[in-house]
Design an enzyme around this catalytic site. Sequence first.
Site, mmCIF file in Angstrom:
data_model
loop_
_atom_site.group_PDB
_atom_site.id
_atom_site.type_symbol
_atom_site.label_atom_id
_atom_site.label_comp_id
_atom_site.label_asym_id
_atom_site.label_seq_id
_atom_site.Cartn_x
_atom_site.Cartn_y
_atom_site.Cartn_z
ATOM 1 N N GLY A 162 -3.914 -3.985 -5.679
ATOM 2 C CA GLY A 162 -2.942 -5.069 -5.711
ATOM 3 C C GLY A 162 -2.938 -5.791 -7.039
ATOM 4 O O GLY A 162 -1.873 -6.186 -7.550
ATOM 5 N N ASP A 163 -4.129 -5.984 -7.629
ATOM 6 C CA ASP A 163 -4.228 -6.632 -8.935
ATOM 7 C C ASP A 163 -3.539 -5.791 -10.001
ATOM 8 O O ASP A 163 -2.848 -6.314 -10.884
ATOM 9 C CB ASP A 163 -5.694 -6.841 -9.322
ATOM 10 C CG ASP A 163 -6.499 -7.500 -8.217
ATOM 11 O OD1 ASP A 163 -5.911 -8.278 -7.445
ATOM 12 O OD2 ASP A 163 -7.713 -7.221 -8.122
ATOM 13 N N GLY A 181 4.656 1.139 -0.123
ATOM 14 C CA GLY A 181 5.375 0.754 -1.324
ATOM 15 C C GLY A 181 5.333 -0.732 -1.604
ATOM 16 O O GLY A 181 4.295 -1.385 -1.466
ATOM 17 N N GLY A 202 0.818 -1.205 0.000
ATOM 18 C CA GLY A 202 0.000 0.000 0.000
ATOM 19 C C GLY A 202 0.852 1.255 0.000
ATOM 20 O O GLY A 202 1.785 1.404 -0.793
#
Length: 330
Positions: A268-269, A242, A239
């Site tokens: 995240g994807d 980094g 997040g």
Amino acid sequence: MIITFTPNPSIDSTLSLGEELSRGSVQRLDSVTAVAGGKGINVAHAVLLAGFETLAVFPAGKLDPFVPLVRDIGLPVETVVINNNVRTNTTVTEPDGTTTKLNGPGAPLSEQKLRSLEKVLIDALRPEVTWVVLAGSLPPGAPVDWYARLTALIHEARSDVRVAVDTSDKPLMALGESLDTPGAAPNLIKPNGLELGQLANTDGEELEARAAQGDYDAIIAAADVLVNRGIEQVLVTLGAAGAVLVNAEGAWTATSPKIDVVSTVGAGDSALAGFVMARSQKKTLEESLLNAVSYGSTAASLPGTTIPRPDQLATAGATVTQVKGLKESA
């Protein structure tokens, strides 16, 4: 070409509030959206928007409303028809970026449908395929170690194709327990700090807390354990803190671009898509990691499950630093 496999896809419904969520009260929404979701679908969407060839493989009902949503994106698809429609996942977003997710149960898969999906996936491994991304939770009926089995099947069919896995909880633990099985170790996994803690049998919350303070040593050490067990690369997304990349040669840390968080759904994807696309273009590890944090951060700055286009990427403030002498210091 990048193939994505999403065994438990979803219709992602996002409810956007103009004020803080108040439990037990009546509130009016600013907007409501419904899009085709699931980790693999999001990765394929990012790949498509970047102008690369992709294919999304997933199960769906015969008249499933999910399928038109996928086709609206423009994704090439291969499906296996199942008896039930895919699930709906509901996300509530607040003005400060707080995101609450309510995920529905998945559509069950029979043994026959499991084998059919495996066949579709293996048959799709044409010569131009460079990566396969296996992503998301597993639906009822799927064996908990299915991702390990699928990775082995892919490697058996095409030893040159690289496999990335992004999952959590029991499927992630089962993958970790299967790393000693020939061919079952993926070329890349993309956990967050909590998921890395699950795999490395350590406190994931502590890993994330230390990373938030700029201390990545524990994350690097935990990821290095997995590299020593056969996973070529471990990409840990953190997040606002980094990301970290670890392989047999060393480790790299990345700071995130400076953005205002709107919705973390799909971030995240998008980071995984950014990394895989860069690697498929033969970019360096540093460039690939920078692309990952740029994609992930940009997705977090957009509403709902909005997948970023290359021209939208935020890069200001993002840096990548190589960590020297990992083996000696671990």
